[in-house]
Structure formats: structure tokens, C-alpha cells
Design a protein around this motif. Structure first.
Motif, PDB file in Angstrom:
ATOM      1  N   ALA B 108     -16.839  48.184   5.986  1.00 46.35           N
ATOM      2  CA  ALA B 108     -15.459  48.526   6.328  1.00 46.35           C
ATOM      3  C   ALA B 108     -15.175  48.139   7.783  1.00 46.35           C
ATOM      4  N   ARG B 109     -16.103  48.499   8.671  1.00 45.75           N
ATOM      5  CA  ARG B 109     -15.868  48.215  10.085  1.00 45.75           C
ATOM      6  C   ARG B 109     -15.855  46.713  10.356  1.00 45.75           C
ATOM      7  N   ALA B 110     -16.787  45.998   9.753  1.00 44.64           N
ATOM      8  CA  ALA B 110     -16.848  44.552   9.984  1.00 44.64           C
ATOM      9  C   ALA B 110     -15.599  43.861   9.458  1.00 44.64           C
ATOM     10  N   ASN B 111     -15.010  44.395   8.375  1.00 44.70           N
ATOM     11  CA  ASN B 111     -13.753  43.843   7.893  1.00 44.70           C
ATOM     12  C   ASN B 111     -12.638  44.036   8.915  1.00 44.70           C
ATOM     13  N   VAL B 112     -12.583  45.239   9.492  1.00 40.23           N
ATOM     14  CA  VAL B 112     -11.524  45.509  10.472  1.00 40.23           C
ATOM     15  C   VAL B 112     -11.766  44.710  11.758  1.00 40.23           C
ATOM     16  N   GLU B 113     -13.042  44.438  12.042  1.00 34.98           N
ATOM     17  CA  GLU B 113     -13.353  43.680  13.257  1.00 34.98           C
ATOM     18  C   GLU B 113     -12.959  42.208  13.144  1.00 34.98           C
ATOM     19  N   LEU B 114     -12.839  41.719  11.912  1.00 35.93           N
ATOM     20  CA  LEU B 114     -12.628  40.278  11.727  1.00 35.93           C
ATOM     21  C   LEU B 114     -11.429  39.711  12.481  1.00 35.93           C
ATOM     22  N   PRO B 115     -10.225  40.299  12.347  1.00 33.36           N
ATOM     23  CA  PRO B 115      -9.100  39.720  13.103  1.00 33.36           C
ATOM     24  C   PRO B 115      -9.335  39.792  14.613  1.00 33.36           C
ATOM     25  N   ARG B 127     -15.750  46.599  18.212  1.00 33.86           N
ATOM     26  CA  ARG B 127     -16.288  47.751  17.504  1.00 33.86           C
ATOM     27  C   ARG B 127     -15.460  49.003  17.796  1.00 33.86           C
ATOM     28  N   ALA B 128     -15.169  49.188  19.077  1.00 34.43           N
ATOM     29  CA  ALA B 128     -14.415  50.378  19.474  1.00 34.43           C
ATOM     30  C   ALA B 128     -13.048  50.395  18.800  1.00 34.43           C
ATOM     31  N   ARG B 129     -12.372  49.246  18.817  1.00 35.16           N
ATOM     32  CA  ARG B 129     -11.031  49.215  18.224  1.00 35.16           C
ATOM     33  C   ARG B 129     -11.073  49.396  16.726  1.00 35.16           C
ATOM     34  N   ALA B 130     -12.067  48.784  16.083  1.00 35.93           N
ATOM     35  CA  ALA B 130     -12.165  48.913  14.631  1.00 35.93           C
ATOM     36  C   ALA B 130     -12.400  50.378  14.266  1.00 35.93           C
ATOM     37  N   GLU B 131     -13.255  51.042  15.033  1.00 34.56           N
ATOM     38  CA  GLU B 131     -13.539  52.446  14.713  1.00 34.56           C
ATOM     39  C   GLU B 131     -12.310  53.309  14.943  1.00 34.56           C
ATOM     40  N   GLU B 132     -11.561  52.968  15.992  1.00 37.02           N
ATOM     41  CA  GLU B 132     -10.336  53.693  16.278  1.00 37.02           C
ATOM     42  C   GLU B 132      -9.354  53.564  15.105  1.00 37.02           C
ATOM     43  N   TRP B 133      -9.246  52.332  14.591  1.00 40.71           N
ATOM     44  CA  TRP B 133      -8.307  52.118  13.488  1.00 40.71           C
ATOM     45  C   TRP B 133      -8.773  52.808  12.210  1.00 40.71           C
ATOM     46  N   LEU B 134     -10.067  52.747  11.945  1.00 41.31           N
ATOM     47  CA  LEU B 134     -10.569  53.406  10.744  1.00 41.31           C
ATOM     48  C   LEU B 134     -10.369  54.906  10.842  1.00 41.31           C
ATOM     49  N   ASP B 135     -10.520  55.417  12.037  1.00 42.21           N
ATOM     50  CA  ASP B 135     -10.289  56.838  12.262  1.00 42.21           C
ATOM     51  C   ASP B 135      -8.814  57.155  11.986  1.00 42.21           C
ATOM     52  N   ARG B 136      -7.957  56.266  12.464  1.00 47.97           N
ATOM     53  CA  ARG B 136      -6.519  56.478  12.315  1.00 47.97           C
ATOM     54  C   ARG B 136      -6.091  56.496  10.839  1.00 47.97           C
ATOM     55  N   VAL B 137      -6.772  55.741   9.986  1.00 47.01           N
ATOM     56  CA  VAL B 137      -6.421  55.772   8.559  1.00 47.01           C
ATOM     57  C   VAL B 137      -7.311  56.747   7.789  1.00 47.01           C
ATOM     58  N   GLY B 138      -8.002  57.623   8.529  1.00 46.29           N
ATOM     59  CA  GLY B 138      -8.744  58.703   7.885  1.00 46.29           C
ATOM     60  C   GLY B 138     -10.056  58.290   7.262  1.00 46.29           C
TER      61      GLY B 138
END
Lengths: 282, 264
Positions: B108-115, B127-138
Motif C-alpha cells: 500500500a505504501r509503495a503504491n502511494v509513494e509511486l507518484p 515515505r513520510a508523505r505516503a504514510e501521512e496520506w494513508l493515515d488520512r484515509v484511515g
């Protein structure tokens, strides 16, 4: 193999985990027993000099072969042959893997490439690699390079074809997703095409390593440049059957070793594939 | 003038949300060569608005989105973003698909990191931004799961996070909740509204669910029969209480009529 035994047991509610684990623990034992049974049958047929249409009276027994094998293991010439053969197959196979994947991707992705080099590849593909021995002799300055060339050709086509199919079967949404993130051609290649095609590519590599062995051994038998194949044929010409069988067993073991390496590497790199015990994809 | 625009475009404020894009189609014919599905289409999405698009299946909703994304060229007319013609896909316009668009070999994180990787961000920041976004979508705690280990709703959340992490100026969504059950879908609509908050992105959201279109959209575009039947302003967008509002009920009836659905 798990598929045959596991699912019905999983469905029951009682003690399924322990039952499944017990089957799992027995599997290596069963495998070893299977090999031992084959050896026992061989030993029986040869020591009893069985002649039931198939004739086992001149056939060396397991113990004859084992004795011969033991002697050769202590002989430097044997290891020289093994390392010669391994060097050839590793070189030829790695070349085939790299170039086969590259050609498969190019042909699978580009209509121009498919039209330009596709027909040539299709005509060459049905030619058995071993039939290229005369060609190899013409082309290459030394037999050594010829053998590597034949080994390469053998594995190249299975890898090419598997890669081409895998590349064409990729879901278009993956590529579209990367394009709409601002990714270009190389990003699509590195992040979508290669990883996505990997399961198919490894199918081709598994077939390729098998065919490579067939061809490296045959080429060694023909060209006489040492190696396990050369030695096996040499032993046959002097009617040293235990020696021939030592060669056959060596080829079997080396083939098993290399295809296991390919298999293990493939499983490592495609660990993301949903496996059977998972909850399924949807 | 050129120097001014150069400075303005070459130093984008990375952390400030980029203003939403103005997307427009003028006199557009869309579809595959020889098989056009939409004709004479004039449609505009204003910066920062949510434009929902409804229409019966096969009317060219997906074609419309792919054209806006730049994946499909128009057969006639043109697509413009902020007055400039769109010639191909780009990071400005993210696309969210109905399902299975996550790369299955990436967590999941690597997918969000791609862009973020495509934009050239460093590993730690990605990594930090991807985790922030995943956190934001629960999805905190599920960063390292592979897509096939997640539920359909969770996978769509990852897709939303992935689309928004790249800070696009427009998000094009192709029935993103179409494969989810009704309850999950309502939750996802709320989550999308919250996730979009503060991004300023323009959204074009295709759906065949009329209630979804009337809840999310500032305006609803009605597609059908190979053309645009009209665009209606939604009285109280993103307000659940407006569901039984007389104005909403009237609009719902009109939308259903345009879809050819018989209502009481």
C-alpha cells in the motif's frame, strides 16, 4: 501438490491445522522415499539380471555406479568437466535471459519491432538449437564459443516467447495509472512492464534452463571440448557403462540444482502473487 | 512576460496546494477512431469544483475521463486545461479507476509513494508523505500490506491516497466506488470529501449512482444518447441532510428521467 490435499481438510472445523501440518512434515520424507524406491528397483533389476524384453543383464547396478562415482569425485578431471559445463550453461543461459527478456519486451510493446524482427525470430524459432552446430562451427573462432552460442539459442526462444506473452497480457490500467502520475516510457517499463511480466518471464526461464542443459550436453558430445557431456560420450565409446551412468547422474543432479535455483529466485521475486492459502483477490 | 511565467512555473510551492485546474472540452467528438461515442461535447469543470457525470452504461463516461486525462486523443474538437490544449497524460491530472489499478507487487505504501518517486522526491520524504496520506484515509497500520490482502474498500482508499499524494490539480474518478457495497460506498464518499478538503483540486467524478452524484457534485452533467443532455447545479452539495430537500428531490427526478429510468 498442496492443492490436492489441503482444501477439503481446511473446510472441516475440528483439528485441521494439525492435520495440515502433519502432511507438510511428511512431504520431504515422501520425496526421499520416492528417490530411494527408484534406486532400489534399479538395484533389484540389475543384480537379478532381469531379462523381460528390456534387458538389465549388462546394466551396471546402483552399487557399481556409486563406486565409480565415488572414485571420480576424488578425481580432478571430473570437477574440471563439471566446471566446464557449468561455465557454459551459466554464460549461455544468462545471455539468453537478458536478451530474451529484452527482445520479448520490445516485440511485445512495439508494433514496429514486432514487424521488423518478429518474422526473423519466428523462422528461427522452430530450428532445434542442436541443429545449429554446423552454423556455430562456421560462425565462431572456437568450439567453446559455439557451445555457449547453442546453449544461448536453446534458452533464448522460450524466454522470448514467455516474455512477449506476459507483456501483452498486462492490465492496461497499470500503465494508465503510471502515465497519469506523470511517468514516462522508462518509468512504465521499470515500474509496470518488468515487474508485471515477471511471473510469466520465470515460466520461460524455467523451461529455458531445462532446454539449455539438453543442448549444452549434446553440443559437448558432438564437439569434444570436454565437459560432462563429452566425458559421458567418451565413456560410452570405450564401453565404460558405470562411467556413462556417472555422467547421466551428474547431469541429472546439475540440472536439478540449476532449475531449483531458477525456481527459488522466481518465487522470491514474485512473492507478491496471491498464493492459494490466501483469502483470494476479490 | 516570458520570464515572469518562467519564474511562476519553475518554482512551484511544493507544500501549498496547487490551485485546481480549469478543464474544458469544446466541440469534442470522443471515442475510438471509427467508433465515436460522444459528439459535439461542450463541458467545463471550474477550478476546485466537483463535477459529477452520470449516464447509462456504455454512454462514454469512461471515454470522457480518459480523454480529459490525455490518454485518448479527441476525434474532433479539443480538450483544454487552463486554456492550453491537453496533448497527453501528465501528473496534473490523476486518474482513479474502478478497481484493481494498484500495482499488486507494491505494498500500500509503495503504491502511494509511486507518484512521489516520479516527481523525484527523496526516499525519506516519500515515505513520510505516503504514510501521512494513508493515515488520512484511515489505513494507518496497513502500510505494508499487499493490495490482495486488503478489502475492496481499503484498496480504493489506497487509490485515493495515491492519486492525491501526487498533488494533482485535477482528479478524474471513474466509478471509484462502483464495485463496493452500499454501506461501504457511503463511508467512502464521506472519506473522499474529507481527503479532498484543502487540496483545491478540481474533480470530475463519473458514476451511475444518482444519489452519489447528487451528494458529491457541485454540478451534475447528464450524459446520454451520444451527447450531453445538460448540466445542473446541485442545491446543497455534500450535505447528507439535503437528501430529502424538495430541490434535491426535483433534481433527482430530473436526473433519473434523463437516464431513462421510470420513476413513480
Amino acid at each position: 501438490m498442496t492443492a490436492v490435499t489441503a482444501p477439503p481438510k481446511k473446510a472441516s472445523a475440528g483439528p485441521p491445522p494439525s492435520a495440515a501440518r502433519r502432511t507438510a512434515r511428511f512431504r520431504p520424507v515422501v520425496r526421499v522415499l520416492s528417490l530411494l524406491a527408484a534406486l532400489a528397483l534399479w538395484q533389484l533389476l540389475t543384480t537379478l539380471d532381469v531379462q523381460l524384453w528390456l534387458r538389465f543383464d549388462q546394466f551396471p547396478s546402483v552399487t557399481d555406479v556409486a563406486r565409480e562415482f565415488g572414485q571420480r569425485l576424488g578425481d580432478g578431471a571430473y570437477w574440471q568437466d563439471v566446471s566446464d559445463s557449468l561455465r557454459r550453461i551459466v554464460t549461455g543461459f544468462l545471455l539468453a535471459a537478458v536478451l530474451g527478456v529484452a527482445a520479448g519486451v520490445v516485440v511485445g510493446r512495439s508494433r514496429w519491432a514486432a514487424d521488423l524482427i518478429g518474422p526473423v525470430l519466428e523462422v528461427l524459432r522452430p530450428v532445434p538449437a542442436i541443429a545449429l552446430v554446423p552454423v556455430a562451427i562456421l560462425l565462431f573462432p572456437s568450439n567453446e564459443q559455439g557451445i555457449v552460442f547453442i546453449t544461448f539459442t536453446a534458452a533464448f526462444f522460450p524466454v522470448l516467447v514467455a516474455t512477449r506473452h506476459a507483456v501483452r497480457a498486462l492490465a492496461p490500467v497499470w500503465e494508465e495509472a503510471v502515465l497519469t502520475m506523470g511517468g514516462g516510457r522508462w518509468r512504465v517499463l521499470a515500474s509496470v512492464v518488468l515487474p508485471g511480466a515477471l511471473p510469466g518471464i520465470f515460466g520461460g526461464l524455467s523451461v529455458g534452463i531445462g532446454v539449455s542443459w539438453i543442448c549444452v550436453i549434446s553440443a559437448e558430445m558432438i564437439s569434444g571440448e570436454y565437459g560432462v557431456g563429452y566425458r559421458t560420450w567418451q565413456d560410452y565409446t570405450v564401453i565404460d557403462y558405470p562411467g556413462v551412468f556417472t555422467g547421466i547422474v551428474s547431469i541429472g543432479l546439475l540440472g536439478w540444482l540449476t532449475s531449483t535455483l531458477v525456481e527459488v529466485l522466481g518465487r522470491r521475486l514474485t512473492h507478491w502473487l496471491p498464493r492459494r492459502e490466501g483469502t483470494g483477490t476479490s | 512576460m516570458s520570464t515572469e511565467t518562467d519564474i511562476a512555473t519553475s518554482v512551484p510551492p511544493v507544500d501549498q496546494p496547487a490551485p485546481g485546474a480549469r478543464l474544458g472540452l469544446t466541440g469534442a467528438r470522443l471515442g475510438r477512431p471509427g467508433a465515436a461515442v460522444l459528439h459535439g461535447l461542450d463541458l467545463e469543470a471550474a477550478p476546485g469544483e466537483i463535477l459529477t457525470v452520470v449516464g447509462p452504461s456504455g454512454c462514454g463516461k469512461s471515454t470522457l475521463l480518459r480523454t480529459l486525462a490525455g490518454l485518448l486523443p479527441t476525434l474532433a474538437g479539443q480538450v483544454v486545461q487552463d486554456g492550453r490544449p491537453v496533448t497527453g497524460p501528465g501528473a496534473d491530472r490523476a486518474l482513479v479507476f474502478q478497481e484493481d489499478a494498484l500495482l499488486p507487487w507494491r505494498t500500500a505504501r509503495a503504491n502511494v509513494e509511486l507518484p512521489l518517486a516520479i516527481r523525484g522526491l527523496g526516499r525519506a520524504e516519500r515515505r513520510a508523505r505516503a504514510e501521512e496520506w494513508l493515515d488520512r484515509v484511515g489505513l494507518a497500520g496497513l502500510e505494508r500490506q499487499l493490495p490482495h490482502r486488503l478489502s475492496g474498500g481499503q484498496r480504493q482508499r489506497v487509490q485515493i491516497a495515491r492519486a492525491l499524494a501526487g498533488q494533482p490539480r485535477a482528479v478524474l474518478m471513474d466509478e471509484p466506488f462502483g464495485a463496493l457495497d452500499a454501506q461501504t460506498r457511503a463511508g467512502m464518499q464521506q472519506l473522499l470529501v474529507e481527503a479532498l478538503h484543502g487540496t483545491g483540486a478540481t474533480v470530475v467524478f463519473v458514476t451511475h449512482d444518482v444519489d452519489e452524484a447528487l451528494f458529491l457534485g457541485d454540478r451534475v452533467a447528464l450524459l446520454g444518447e451520444g451527447r450531453l443532455n445538460g448540466v445542473r447545479r446541485v442545491p446543497r452539495p455534500r450535505d447528507r441532510a439535503a437528501h430529502d430537500d424538495p430541490a434535491t428531490t426535483t433534481l433527482r427526478r430530473e436526473v433519473l428521467d434523463s437516464l431513462g429510468t421510470k420513476t413513480l
